[in-house]
Write a protein that holds these residues in place. Structure first.
Motif, PDB file in Angstrom:
ATOM      1  N   GLU A  54       0.820  -1.205   0.000  1.00  0.00           N
ATOM      2  CA  GLU A  54       0.000   0.000   0.000  1.00  0.00           C
ATOM      3  C   GLU A  54       0.858   1.261   0.000  1.00  0.00           C
ATOM      4  N   VAL A  55       1.969   1.212   0.705  1.00  0.00           N
ATOM      5  CA  VAL A  55       2.882   2.362   0.722  1.00  0.00           C
ATOM      6  C   VAL A  55       3.384   2.652  -0.693  1.00  0.00           C
ATOM      7  N   ALA A  56       3.754   1.595  -1.422  1.00  0.00           N
ATOM      8  CA  ALA A  56       4.250   1.773  -2.784  1.00  0.00           C
ATOM      9  C   ALA A  56       3.206   2.405  -3.689  1.00  0.00           C
ATOM     10  N   GLU A  57       1.926   2.076  -3.430  1.00  0.00           N
ATOM     11  CA  GLU A  57       0.844   2.588  -4.272  1.00  0.00           C
ATOM     12  C   GLU A  57       0.341   3.953  -3.814  1.00  0.00           C
ATOM     13  N   ASN A  58       0.673   4.332  -2.577  1.00  0.00           N
ATOM     14  CA  ASN A  58       0.192   5.613  -2.017  1.00  0.00           C
ATOM     15  C   ASN A  58       1.344   6.320  -1.313  1.00  0.00           C
ATOM     16  N   ASN A  59       2.400   6.577  -2.065  1.00  0.00           N
ATOM     17  CA  ASN A  59       3.626   7.071  -1.449  1.00  0.00           C
ATOM     18  C   ASN A  59       3.568   8.589  -1.248  1.00  0.00           C
ATOM     19  N   ASN A  60       2.788   8.981  -0.238  1.00  0.00           N
ATOM     20  CA  ASN A  60       2.691  10.393   0.110  1.00  0.00           C
ATOM     21  C   ASN A  60       2.430  10.517   1.608  1.00  0.00           C
ATOM     22  N   ARG A  61       2.773  11.643   2.163  1.00  0.00           N
ATOM     23  CA  ARG A  61       2.707  11.835   3.622  1.00  0.00           C
ATOM     24  C   ARG A  61       1.270  11.827   4.147  1.00  0.00           C
ATOM     25  N   GLU A  62       0.355  12.345   3.365  1.00  0.00           N
ATOM     26  CA  GLU A  62      -1.037  12.401   3.829  1.00  0.00           C
ATOM     27  C   GLU A  62      -1.581  10.990   4.043  1.00  0.00           C
ATOM     28  N   TRP A  63      -1.382  10.124   3.053  1.00  0.00           N
ATOM     29  CA  TRP A  63      -1.860   8.740   3.197  1.00  0.00           C
ATOM     30  C   TRP A  63      -1.146   8.056   4.362  1.00  0.00           C
ATOM     31  N   PHE A  64       0.156   8.270   4.472  1.00  0.00           N
ATOM     32  CA  PHE A  64       0.928   7.603   5.519  1.00  0.00           C
ATOM     33  C   PHE A  64       0.439   8.014   6.910  1.00  0.00           C
ATOM     34  N   MET A  65       0.209   9.300   7.090  1.00  0.00           N
ATOM     35  CA  MET A  65      -0.254   9.768   8.400  1.00  0.00           C
ATOM     36  C   MET A  65      -1.650   9.226   8.723  1.00  0.00           C
ATOM     37  N   ASP A  66      -2.498   9.098   7.713  1.00  0.00           N
ATOM     38  CA  ASP A  66      -3.840   8.543   7.929  1.00  0.00           C
ATOM     39  C   ASP A  66      -3.774   7.072   8.315  1.00  0.00           C
ATOM     40  N   ASN A  67      -2.683   6.416   7.925  1.00  0.00           N
ATOM     41  CA  ASN A  67      -2.533   4.974   8.186  1.00  0.00           C
ATOM     42  C   ASN A  67      -1.378   4.684   9.149  1.00  0.00           C
ATOM     43  N   LYS A  68      -1.040   5.667   9.974  1.00  0.00           N
ATOM     44  CA  LYS A  68       0.074   5.512  10.915  1.00  0.00           C
ATOM     45  C   LYS A  68      -0.110   4.304  11.848  1.00  0.00           C
ATOM     46  N   PRO A  69      -1.323   4.025  12.346  1.00  0.00           N
ATOM     47  CA  PRO A  69      -1.484   2.829  13.204  1.00  0.00           C
ATOM     48  C   PRO A  69      -1.106   1.532  12.487  1.00  0.00           C
ATOM     49  N   LEU A  70      -1.412   1.438  11.192  1.00  0.00           N
ATOM     50  CA  LEU A  70      -1.042   0.243  10.426  1.00  0.00           C
ATOM     51  C   LEU A  70       0.470   0.138  10.294  1.00  0.00           C
ATOM     52  N   TYR A  71       1.110   1.288  10.130  1.00  0.00           N
ATOM     53  CA  TYR A  71       2.571   1.306  10.070  1.00  0.00           C
ATOM     54  C   TYR A  71       3.164   0.808  11.381  1.00  0.00           C
ATOM     55  N   GLU A  72       2.686   1.320  12.496  1.00  0.00           N
ATOM     56  CA  GLU A  72       3.214   0.935  13.803  1.00  0.00           C
ATOM     57  C   GLU A  72       3.023  -0.569  14.045  1.00  0.00           C
ATOM     58  N   GLU A  73       1.862  -1.077  13.663  1.00  0.00           N
ATOM     59  CA  GLU A  73       1.578  -2.502  13.841  1.00  0.00           C
ATOM     60  C   GLU A  73       2.507  -3.351  12.965  1.00  0.00           C
ATOM     61  N   SER A  74       2.696  -2.918  11.718  1.00  0.00           N
ATOM     62  CA  SER A  74       3.555  -3.660  10.795  1.00  0.00           C
ATOM     63  C   SER A  74       5.011  -3.590  11.234  1.00  0.00           C
ATOM     64  N   ARG A  75       5.429  -2.426  11.687  1.00  0.00           N
ATOM     65  CA  ARG A  75       6.806  -2.274  12.146  1.00  0.00           C
ATOM     66  C   ARG A  75       7.077  -3.162  13.359  1.00  0.00           C
ATOM     67  N   GLU A  76       6.123  -3.250  14.255  1.00  0.00           N
ATOM     68  CA  GLU A  76       6.284  -4.101  15.439  1.00  0.00           C
ATOM     69  C   GLU A  76       6.439  -5.560  15.018  1.00  0.00           C
ATOM     70  N   ASN A  77       5.668  -5.987  14.040  1.00  0.00           N
ATOM     71  CA  ASN A  77       5.807  -7.349  13.529  1.00  0.00           C
ATOM     72  C   ASN A  77       7.190  -7.573  12.929  1.00  0.00           C
TER      73      ASN A  77
END
Length: 219
Positions: A12-35
């Protein structure tokens, strides 16, 4: 193991590589990073059974940042399109030999060795090959090594002879190498299996003798 959600997120990051999308999905990032941190820790422990230096590494330092350094790049995409794990096999020379794990949907691979050695180091490696080429050939011509990584000699080579060596040198194909790396691809289905860290560690363990040879050359 690497969760399917961690793979889906980086896609999803590759398909939506912008800060707005990333900030809206920050919880998913944190969860994925923890994994990915949990996976990295398990990998370090498993690979550490072969390469003791790796067992001492910090998972948080080994797992590379998702944020790109765009200062000198024409591509201003703020985020990487993959998870990267970098491990040094020689703490005194962190930019030399080591292992790398690249996690990207339909484009994952692992590898190790020494990519783009410094002029000083490549001179030392060639000298070691000249003196002790049989040891390196025993490593890279091993059936299991070839099965996993292919023909080691078929990678980036000089178009001319390296300084100080003749064309009839018995190991000229190794002396002409510009990189000393071994790589193996992984499918997504392999990554999400519960024992994927063991499988990856097992592949990287086959690179350990190569790193030892290179470290002995540059030490």
């Amino acid at each position: 193991m690497i969760s399917q959600s961690a793979l889906d997120f980086i896609k999803e990051v590759a398909e939506n590589n912008n800060r707005e999308w990333f900030m809206d999905n920050k919880p998913l990032y944190e969860e994925s990073r923890e994994n990915m941190l949990e996976f990295t820790a398990a990998l370090l422990t498993e690979l550490g059974k072969t390469d003791p230096v790796i067992a001492l590494a910090d998972p948080k330092k080994a797992l590379q940042r998702i944020y790109r350094d765009v200062r000198f790049s024409k591509d201003k995409s703020p985020y990487k399109d993959h998870w990267g794990i970098g491990l040094s096999s020689n703490p005194s020379k962190p930019d030399a030999t080591g292992y790398y794990i690249h996690i990207k949907p339909q484009g994952s691979f692992v590898g190790g060795g020494y990519w783009q050695p410094t002029s000083e180091h490549i001179k030392a490696i060639r000298q070691e090959i000249d003196y002790n080429g049989a040891e390196l050939k025993e490593i890279i011509d091993d059936k299991e090594f070839v099965k996993l990584f292919g023909d080691f000699r078929k990678q980036n080579q000089l178009k001319t002879l390296p300084k100080g060596y003749e064309a009839d040198h018995p190991d000229i194909s190794l002396l002409k190498l510009k990189d000393f790396i071994a790589m193996h691809d992984f499918k997504d289905a392999e990554l999400v299996k519960p024992d994927s860290y063991k499988r990856i560690a097992g592949v990287l363990a086959k690179i350990y003798p190569l790193n030892q040879f290179l470290n002995n050359a540059i030490s």
